[in-house]
Design a protein around this motif. Structure first.
Motif, short mmCIF file in Angstrom:
data_model
loop_
_atom_site.label_atom_id
_atom_site.label_comp_id
_atom_site.label_asym_id
_atom_site.label_seq_id
_atom_site.Cartn_x
_atom_site.Cartn_y
_atom_site.Cartn_z
N VAL A 65 -21.38 86.54 4.39
CA VAL A 65 -21.26 85.44 3.42
C VAL A 65 -19.82 84.91 3.39
O VAL A 65 -19.60 83.69 3.34
CB VAL A 65 -21.70 85.90 2.01
N VAL A 66 -18.86 85.83 3.41
CA VAL A 66 -17.45 85.42 3.47
C VAL A 66 -17.21 84.60 4.73
O VAL A 66 -16.51 83.57 4.71
CB VAL A 66 -16.52 86.64 3.43
N VAL A 119 -18.46 81.05 4.32
CA VAL A 119 -17.54 80.22 3.52
C VAL A 119 -16.37 79.74 4.37
O VAL A 119 -16.03 78.54 4.37
CB VAL A 119 -17.02 81.02 2.30
N THR A 136 -17.51 77.12 6.96
CA THR A 136 -17.80 75.82 6.36
C THR A 136 -16.52 75.07 6.01
O THR A 136 -16.43 73.85 6.17
CB THR A 136 -18.67 75.99 5.10
N ALA A 196 -18.96 75.08 0.35
CA ALA A 196 -18.90 76.49 0.72
C ALA A 196 -18.91 77.43 -0.47
O ALA A 196 -19.41 78.55 -0.37
CB ALA A 196 -17.64 76.75 1.56
N ILE A 197 -18.36 76.99 -1.61
CA ILE A 197 -18.16 77.94 -2.70
C ILE A 197 -19.10 77.68 -3.88
O ILE A 197 -20.08 78.38 -4.06
CB ILE A 197 -16.69 77.93 -3.16
N CYS A 198 -18.80 76.70 -4.71
CA CYS A 198 -19.63 76.52 -5.92
C CYS A 198 -19.69 75.08 -6.38
O CYS A 198 -19.54 74.79 -7.57
CB CYS A 198 -19.17 77.43 -7.05
N ALA A 227 -26.54 82.02 -0.56
CA ALA A 227 -25.54 81.76 0.47
C ALA A 227 -25.41 80.29 0.83
O ALA A 227 -24.42 79.91 1.48
CB ALA A 227 -25.88 82.56 1.74
N THR A 228 -26.37 79.45 0.42
CA THR A 228 -26.36 78.07 0.92
C THR A 228 -26.33 76.98 -0.15
O THR A 228 -25.77 75.91 0.10
CB THR A 228 -27.60 77.82 1.80
N HIS A 247 -25.13 74.89 -3.37
CA HIS A 247 -23.75 74.67 -3.80
C HIS A 247 -23.46 75.18 -5.22
O HIS A 247 -22.59 76.03 -5.42
CB HIS A 247 -23.40 73.19 -3.72
N LYS A 304 -24.28 84.52 -4.69
CA LYS A 304 -23.49 83.38 -5.17
C LYS A 304 -22.19 83.85 -5.80
O LYS A 304 -21.14 83.19 -5.64
CB LYS A 304 -24.32 82.57 -6.18
N ARG A 339 -19.55 84.27 -3.30
CA ARG A 339 -18.92 83.00 -2.92
C ARG A 339 -17.96 82.52 -4.00
O ARG A 339 -16.86 82.06 -3.70
CB ARG A 339 -20.01 81.95 -2.68
#
Length: 328
Positions: free
Chosen positions: A96-97, A100, A103, A129-131, A191-192, A194, A218, A221
């Motif tokens: 997952v890192v 990020v 992306t 990539a994050i939130c 993971a995908t 936003h 999440k 992320r």
């Protein structure tokens, strides 16, 4: 102090009440027709968009969509067991890192290809990539000031919110069509997608297990946001004085997850707080629906929209490819 509390109550009451009524209606429909409460909450909320900026509702809707959401997400920590973490595995967290970072790099490359500045690439890439909108606002706060910075930030916020809303509805259907298990779907959703709100909504659309896993992924992320902000600050002169902090709901999530796995909290209390968390999230999704404007969602510049869509698809493709080729 009493007068201050009274004033806040008066300003918040209308919007919170509206979100609660929508949440109750969504829950009723979910229990009687079997469809996800989160989806009902989002769709019913969108029908009340005309009240989003009403003086009697605006403050309460904003409070419900942000503060209640984050509080509900924080409470989800009590539902995360060591078994959930082990089911994903440390390797998947590392992946997952990697998603990020990849992306972010992809966003920077796209910005150059389309003749945009590095700052926009990092802004758009970080939000995907994050939130989502939260990351866009946080990253924008440490970018050097420009006359068009606010416009770029607003576009990214609208764009990722629109894409995240679409993903909330479409991704569970896509992952089910691909034959993904609840565990795999939860991982991919976390993971995908936003925004935190849409991750929670999509995850619980699949199942409770997928919802918890999606939220945990999440949070991994979200935890990278301060790191990305530091990288951005180091990349642009004049932004080093900005303060970087870890989101309070992430800290709450981690602390409660640790407490839940100590065995010190009775099961009855965990169940009660779990129900409170569920209601907070349904109310928050209802408020998010009220804030969602279909007309605003389509007001995007072509090149900017292409960058955001390409980043979204890039993240989706690498995540699905990982699950289908490597698995857990």
């Amino acid at each position: 102090m009493v007068s201050t509390l009274r004033s806040r109550w008066d300003s918040h009451f209308g919007g919170v009440l509206l979100a609660c009524v929508i949440a109750a209606a969504a829950t009723f429909l979910s229990e009687h027709y079997g469809a996800p409460a989160m989806l009902f909450a989002l769709l019913i909320g969108m029908a009340f968009h005309f009240l989003a900026k009403d003086a009697a509702c605006a403050v309460g809707i904003e409070f419900s969509a942000k503060t209640l959401l984050r509080f509900g997400v924080g409470l989800l920590g009590l539902r995360l067991s060591i078994g959930d973490v082990e089911s994903i595995g440390l390797g998947a967290v590392v992946v997952v890192v990697g998603f990020v970072m990849a992306t972010l790099v992809f966003g920077a490359l796209l910005s150059f290809l389309f003749g945009r500045r590095l700052a926009f690439g990092l802004l758009a890439g970080g939000s995907v990539a994050i939130c989502g909108a939260s990351a866009a606002l946080a990253i924008a706060s440490v970018l050097p000031p420009r006359s068009d910075r606010e416009q770029d930030t607003l576009f990214v916020v609208i764009g990722v919110t629109a894409l995240s809303t679409v993903a909330m509805i479409a991704y569970p259907v896509l992952f089910r069509a691909l034959g993904m298990s609840d565990l795999e779907s939860g991982f991919l959703i976390g993971a995908t997608i936003h925004d935190v709100a849409q991750v929670v909504g999509a995850g619980y659309t699949v199942s409770d297990e997928a919802g918890v896993i999606a939220t945990f992924v999440k949070m991994v992320r979200v935890a990278l946001l301060p790191v990305v902000m530091i990288v951005v600050m180091a990349s642009f002169r004049g932004a080093q004085s900005q303060r970087v902090s870890v989101p309070w709901f992430l800290i709450m999530f981690i602390v409660l997850a640790i407490l839940a796995n100590t065995g010190l909290i009775p099961r009855a209390v965990l169940d009660l707080i779990g129900e409170l968390s569920r209601w907070c999230l349904v109310i928050a999704i209802s408020a998010l629906g009220v804030k969602t404007s279909l007309a605003t969602m389509v007001r995007v510049k072509p090149s900017y929209g292409i960058i955001l869509i390409a980043e979204t698809l890039f993240l989706l493709v690498i995540a699905v490819t990982f699950v289908m080729t490597v698995g857990f």
